[in-house]
Write an enzyme that holds these catalytic residues in place. Structure first.
Site, PDB file in Angstrom:
ATOM      1  N   LYS A  10      43.916 -45.632 -12.246  1.00 16.04           N
ATOM      2  CA  LYS A  10      44.659 -46.718 -12.040  1.00 16.04           C
ATOM      3  C   LYS A  10      45.035 -47.732 -13.094  1.00 16.04           C
ATOM      4  CE  LYS A  10      41.787 -47.470  -7.657  1.00 16.04           C
ATOM      5  NZ  LYS A  10      40.865 -48.502  -7.391  1.00 16.04           N
ATOM      6  N   TYR A  50      47.528 -48.682   1.161  1.00 10.36           N
ATOM      7  CA  TYR A  50      45.788 -49.601   1.214  1.00 10.36           C
ATOM      8  C   TYR A  50      45.857 -49.887   2.837  1.00 10.36           C
ATOM      9  CZ  TYR A  50      44.281 -48.244  -3.502  1.00 10.36           C
ATOM     10  OH  TYR A  50      43.479 -47.626  -4.661  1.00 10.36           O
ATOM     11  N   PHE A  58      39.268 -59.560  -0.949  1.00  8.19           N
ATOM     12  CA  PHE A  58      39.575 -58.212  -1.787  1.00  8.19           C
ATOM     13  C   PHE A  58      41.000 -57.739  -1.715  1.00  8.19           C
ATOM     14  CE2 PHE A  58      37.096 -54.298   0.373  1.00  8.19           C
ATOM     15  CZ  PHE A  58      38.249 -53.865   0.463  1.00  8.19           C
ATOM     16  N   ARG A  86      34.080 -37.208  -5.426  1.00  8.32           N
ATOM     17  CA  ARG A  86      34.340 -38.687  -4.763  1.00  8.32           C
ATOM     18  C   ARG A  86      32.177 -39.329  -5.684  1.00  8.32           C
ATOM     19  NH1 ARG A  86      35.937 -42.692  -1.523  1.00  8.32           N
ATOM     20  NH2 ARG A  86      34.173 -43.259  -1.022  1.00  8.32           N
ATOM     21  N   THR A  92      32.012 -47.458  -6.251  1.00 12.10           N
ATOM     22  CA  THR A  92      33.070 -48.099  -6.350  1.00 12.10           C
ATOM     23  C   THR A  92      33.410 -49.430  -7.443  1.00 12.10           C
ATOM     24  OG1 THR A  92      33.686 -48.181  -3.988  1.00 12.10           O
ATOM     25  CG2 THR A  92      34.662 -49.858  -5.000  1.00 12.10           C
ATOM     26  N   ARG A 103      33.305 -43.339 -13.058  1.00 11.75           N
ATOM     27  CA  ARG A 103      33.570 -45.319 -13.081  1.00 11.75           C
ATOM     28  C   ARG A 103      32.143 -45.979 -13.759  1.00 11.75           C
ATOM     29  NH1 ARG A 103      34.548 -45.753  -6.680  1.00 11.75           N
ATOM     30  NH2 ARG A 103      37.212 -45.619  -6.831  1.00 11.75           N
ATOM     31  N   ASN A 113      38.079 -50.490 -11.778  1.00 13.38           N
ATOM     32  CA  ASN A 113      37.597 -48.997 -11.519  1.00 13.38           C
ATOM     33  C   ASN A 113      37.792 -47.805 -11.764  1.00 13.38           C
ATOM     34  OD1 ASN A 113      38.967 -49.493  -9.266  1.00 13.38           O
ATOM     35  ND2 ASN A 113      37.028 -48.725  -7.778  1.00 13.38           N
ATOM     36  N   HIS A 116      41.000 -43.864  -8.300  1.00 17.51           N
ATOM     37  CA  HIS A 116      40.306 -43.811  -6.460  1.00 17.51           C
ATOM     38  C   HIS A 116      41.000 -42.517  -5.954  1.00 17.51           C
ATOM     39  CE1 HIS A 116      41.795 -44.520  -2.620  1.00 17.51           C
ATOM     40  NE2 HIS A 116      42.030 -43.396  -2.690  1.00 17.51           N
ATOM     41  N   GLU A 127      46.985 -40.305   2.627  1.00 23.47           N
ATOM     42  CA  GLU A 127      47.475 -41.056   1.219  1.00 23.47           C
ATOM     43  C   GLU A 127      48.323 -39.453   0.859  1.00 23.47           C
ATOM     44  OE1 GLU A 127      42.637 -42.895   0.828  1.00 23.47           O
ATOM     45  OE2 GLU A 127      43.410 -40.611  -0.907  1.00 23.47           O
TER      46      GLU A 127
END
Ligand code: CMP
Length: 148
Positions: A10, A50, A58, A86, A92, A103, A113, A116, A127
Site C-alpha cells: 500500500k 474493494y 471504514f 496471510r 488487519t 503488519r 497496514n 493487502h 483480484e
C-alpha cells in the site's frame, strides 16, 4: 495445493521504502513472483478491487488512503500460498498483529497496514483479474525458465 495470491504493497509501504523488504520476505519463503507492477491511484480501479467492502464504515477512509499514492500489485504462486501469505502478513490491525508479521513490524493501524493479501483462492482470482492482464503474468509460454 498450488495456488496464486495477490499482494498489494500500500502507499504507506512505498512511503516507508519497504517494497524490497516485503518482496524479499515472500521470496525467502520460496514463493514464485509471477506478476509485479506499480499502480497509480485510480478511483474506479480501487472501487472495483474493494467492491466487497462498499457501504462498510471504514470504506471511505480505505479508498481515501489507497488513493493517496501509488501502490505495488504483485502475484505470487506456490503450495498453499494464500494461507501462508496471510499468516506472514498478520491481522488487519497492525496494532493487534502477531509478532514478526509484516503488519506488526512495519504497519501503523487498521488503515495504514502496509499490505493487502487475498483471503481465499476465489478472492485472489478476482483480484488478479482486476489488476493484471494474463499477458502480464509469467507463464511457461512467456518465460524460458518455465517455472510456472
Ligand atoms: P485489506 O487487506 O486491504 O482489506 C480491506 C481493508 O480495509 C483492510 O486491509 C484494512 O486496511 C481496511 N479495514 C478493514 N477493517 C477496518 C476497520 N475496522 N477500520 C479501518 N480500516 C479497516
Amino acid at each position: 495445493m498450488k495456488q496464486r495470491t495477490c499482494v498489494l504493497i500500500k502507499p504507506d509501504g512505498i512511503e516507508k521504502n519497504l517494497v524490497g523488504t516485503v518482496l524479499n520476505r515472500f521470496e525467502k519463503e520460496g514463493f514464485h513472483l509471477i506478476g509485479l507492477k506499480l499502480v497509480p491511484p485510480s478511483r474506479p480501479l480501487l472501487e472495483s478491487f474493494y467492491a466487497e467492502h462498499a457501504g462498510k464504515p471504514f470504506y471511505p477512509g480505505l479508498l481515501e488512503f489507497m488513493l493517496s499514492g501509488c501502490f505495488i500489485a504483485s502475484v505470487w504462486e506456490g503450495e498453499d500460498v494464500v494461507g501462508k501469505v496471510r499468516k506472514i502478513v498478520g491481522a488487519t490491525n497492525s496494532k493487534e498483529a502477531e509478532e514478526n508479521t509484516l503488519r506488526k513490524l512495519y504497519g501503523t493501524d487498521n488503515r495504514r497496514n502496509l499490505v493487502h493479501a487475498s483471503d481465499s483462492p476465489n478472492s485472489s482470482a478476482r483480484e488478479i483479474a482486476t489488476l493484471f492482464n494474463i499477458s502480464e503474468l509469467k507463464s511457461k509460454e512467456n518465460d524460458s525458465n518455465g517455472q510456472s
